[in-house]
Design a protein around this motif. Sequence first.
Motif, mmCIF file in Angstrom:
data_model
loop_
_atom_site.group_PDB
_atom_site.id
_atom_site.type_symbol
_atom_site.label_atom_id
_atom_site.label_comp_id
_atom_site.label_asym_id
_atom_site.label_seq_id
_atom_site.Cartn_x
_atom_site.Cartn_y
_atom_site.Cartn_z
ATOM 1 N N ASP A 1 -11.578 6.283 -24.946
ATOM 2 C CA ASP A 1 -10.274 6.827 -24.545
ATOM 3 C C ASP A 1 -9.820 6.176 -23.241
ATOM 4 N N ILE A 2 -8.499 6.093 -23.066
ATOM 5 C CA ILE A 2 -8.000 5.519 -21.818
ATOM 6 C C ILE A 2 -8.034 6.557 -20.711
ATOM 7 N N LEU A 3 -8.551 6.138 -19.548
ATOM 8 C CA LEU A 3 -8.539 7.032 -18.392
ATOM 9 C C LEU A 3 -7.296 6.770 -17.553
ATOM 10 N N CYS A 4 -7.164 5.543 -17.064
ATOM 11 C CA CYS A 4 -5.985 5.240 -16.246
ATOM 12 C C CYS A 4 -5.791 3.746 -16.102
ATOM 13 N N VAL A 5 -4.678 3.428 -15.491
ATOM 14 C CA VAL A 5 -4.320 2.046 -15.237
ATOM 15 C C VAL A 5 -4.764 1.736 -13.811
ATOM 16 N N ILE A 6 -5.402 0.585 -13.612
ATOM 17 C CA ILE A 6 -5.854 0.236 -12.254
ATOM 18 C C ILE A 6 -5.109 -1.005 -11.761
ATOM 19 N N ASP A 7 -5.511 -1.519 -10.614
ATOM 20 C CA ASP A 7 -4.916 -2.732 -10.068
ATOM 21 C C ASP A 7 -3.404 -2.536 -9.862
ATOM 22 N N LEU A 8 -3.089 -1.638 -8.941
ATOM 23 C CA LEU A 8 -1.699 -1.203 -8.781
ATOM 24 C C LEU A 8 -0.916 -2.041 -7.758
ATOM 25 N N ASP A 9 -1.503 -3.137 -7.316
ATOM 26 C CA ASP A 9 -0.850 -3.939 -6.264
ATOM 27 C C ASP A 9 0.530 -4.415 -6.656
ATOM 28 N N THR A 10 0.705 -4.672 -7.937
ATOM 29 C CA THR A 10 1.982 -5.249 -8.364
ATOM 30 C C THR A 10 2.945 -4.194 -8.918
ATOM 31 N N VAL A 11 2.630 -2.917 -8.733
ATOM 32 C CA VAL A 11 3.580 -1.890 -9.190
ATOM 33 C C VAL A 11 4.862 -2.041 -8.375
ATOM 34 N N GLN B 1 0.837 -1.201 0.000
ATOM 35 C CA GLN B 1 0.000 0.000 0.000
ATOM 36 C C GLN B 1 0.874 1.255 0.000
ATOM 37 N N ARG B 2 2.059 1.185 0.643
ATOM 38 C CA ARG B 2 2.989 2.333 0.582
ATOM 39 C C ARG B 2 3.434 2.568 -0.858
ATOM 40 N N ASN B 3 3.738 1.495 -1.582
ATOM 41 C CA ASN B 3 4.084 1.621 -3.011
ATOM 42 C C ASN B 3 2.971 2.354 -3.753
ATOM 43 N N ILE B 4 1.740 1.889 -3.536
ATOM 44 C CA ILE B 4 0.598 2.433 -4.278
ATOM 45 C C ILE B 4 0.404 3.914 -3.949
ATOM 46 N N GLU B 5 0.539 4.251 -2.665
ATOM 47 C CA GLU B 5 0.351 5.650 -2.294
ATOM 48 C C GLU B 5 1.433 6.531 -2.914
ATOM 49 N N ALA B 6 2.678 6.041 -2.914
ATOM 50 C CA ALA B 6 3.778 6.821 -3.501
ATOM 51 C C ALA B 6 3.542 7.018 -4.998
ATOM 52 N N VAL B 7 3.128 5.957 -5.669
ATOM 53 C CA VAL B 7 2.961 6.011 -7.119
ATOM 54 C C VAL B 7 1.782 6.904 -7.511
ATOM 55 N N THR B 8 0.646 6.762 -6.804
ATOM 56 C CA THR B 8 -0.512 7.583 -7.171
ATOM 57 C C THR B 8 -0.248 9.061 -6.854
ATOM 58 N N ALA B 9 0.456 9.330 -5.755
ATOM 59 C CA ALA B 9 0.766 10.735 -5.418
ATOM 60 C C ALA B 9 1.695 11.324 -6.480
ATOM 61 N N HIS B 10 2.678 10.553 -6.919
ATOM 62 C CA HIS B 10 3.636 11.023 -7.924
ATOM 63 C C HIS B 10 2.923 11.320 -9.250
ATOM 64 N N ILE B 11 2.054 10.400 -9.653
ATOM 65 C CA ILE B 11 1.346 10.598 -10.929
ATOM 66 C C ILE B 11 0.402 11.800 -10.824
ATOM 67 N N ARG B 12 -0.268 11.924 -9.677
ATOM 68 C CA ARG B 12 -1.173 13.057 -9.465
ATOM 69 C C ARG B 12 -0.420 14.382 -9.640
ATOM 70 N N LYS B 13 0.794 14.459 -9.068
ATOM 71 C CA LYS B 13 1.602 15.687 -9.184
ATOM 72 C C LYS B 13 1.954 15.948 -10.644
ATOM 73 N N LYS B 14 2.369 14.889 -11.347
ATOM 74 C CA LYS B 14 2.738 15.046 -12.766
ATOM 75 C C LYS B 14 1.545 15.522 -13.584
ATOM 76 N N ILE C 1 -8.120 15.227 -13.331
ATOM 77 C CA ILE C 1 -7.167 14.411 -12.574
ATOM 78 C C ILE C 1 -7.834 13.234 -11.851
ATOM 79 N N ASP C 2 -9.000 13.466 -11.250
ATOM 80 C CA ASP C 2 -9.613 12.398 -10.445
ATOM 81 C C ASP C 2 -10.051 11.195 -11.268
ATOM 82 N N ARG C 3 -10.124 11.356 -12.595
ATOM 83 C CA ARG C 3 -10.458 10.190 -13.426
ATOM 84 C C ARG C 3 -9.215 9.608 -14.078
ATOM 85 N N LYS C 4 -8.033 10.248 -13.855
ATOM 86 C CA LYS C 4 -6.810 9.792 -14.527
ATOM 87 C C LYS C 4 -5.840 9.082 -13.587
ATOM 88 N N VAL C 5 -6.203 9.037 -12.310
ATOM 89 C CA VAL C 5 -5.341 8.313 -11.360
ATOM 90 C C VAL C 5 -6.225 7.885 -10.183
#
Length: 364
Positions: free
Chosen positions: A227-237, A60-73, A82-86
């Motif tokens: 159109d693509i919104l986002c990638v889901i199922d981030l457990d294995t990031v 879950q720490r991985n997921i939080e780091a990754v979603t926060a990073h993408i949100r900033k980008k 943004i809320d539909r893209k991450v």
Amino acid sequence: MKDLKDITKRFSILGEVDSISPLGDGLINDTYLVRTAGATPDYVLQRINHNVFKDVEGMQRNIEAVTAHIRKKLAVSGEADIDRKVLQFIPLKDSESTLYFDGDRYWRVSLFIPNSRTLQEVTKATALQAGKAFGHFQQMLADIKTELTESIPDFHNMEFRLRQLVESIAADPAGRLSEVRDLLQVIDTRRHLMCTPERMHREGRLPKRICHCDTKVNNILFDKNGDILCVIDLDTVMPSFIFSDFGDFLRSGACTAPEDEQDLSKINFDMDIFRAFAEGYISEAGIFLTPEELEWLPDSVMLFPYMQAVRFLTDYINGDIYYKISYPGHNLVRTKAQLQLLRKIEEKMPEIRTFISTLRPHFL
Ligand code: GN1
Ligand code: MG
């Protein structure tokens, strides 16, 4: 259901829960759609399979780091939606944590992205977009400062997956070995080639980067218009070879039948989908890929049906303890389907290599 409602109410959600129903067709976690009454958002509730994800907190720490990073980008790039893209995970009412442990099981809640859907099949147009989406995903995460853990250690390590197969063969706990000898032969003849990335990595010739590691088609959310919104199922990031995202998408996206198709004559590898996806992926990832990564990219198309066959077969021999099955023999059917896809890809390897080499000069 009351139980699920009580769990959902532990999270800082808005509105009153109206209904909770199963969602999606993942093989690992249990996922539910939580609808709230009126105009408040809907949510996705998930029970995390902690037999598979042993370090749930690290994941879950991985997921939080990754979603926060993408949100900033996305914010920096001026994205309006943004809320539909991450994905966005909801904290508990009484703490900042986005995980709830009920004494037995782990749960989490994310915002349901409105007007979105998943697909089982792609077209040339969506495959091109998916290629761009995963290339872009890797690109956005290239400069993440947080060190991510391997949420499942050695997840896409082919040598490790083969060792697990060998262990299951030695134990043969369900007495199924005699049924699968011919399949083991198919696997054995290809093992050296398929373990090339691990050797390249040991020799310092292949980096690990942050990858999604489960890029099958139904882990992408599409807008109603395709159109693509986002990638889901981030457990294995997690850190992996870029081949993970390239190869695993094509395993599902370019296959002409589901991953558990029983009629092998329906299984083929669709070269139009392959070409569109490869073009999209390299248009985004071409900037950061090393020559060695590009060099082995065509072979990674074979690697993922192969790896998945090894994993399904190991689970079959072990007595179906990892993947959810719908009928006895399901994992064996899945194994045979993956090996059939592998054979079809092997026939097309000269064409696959030529196509990828024609993409290179534009980007190098
Ligand atoms: C699992 O849960 P799901 O269906 O998104 C598996 C993937 C496999 C896939 C095969 C954590 O993904 O690695 O490719 O099944 N996830 C895990 O369909 O093992
Ligand atoms: Mg999934």
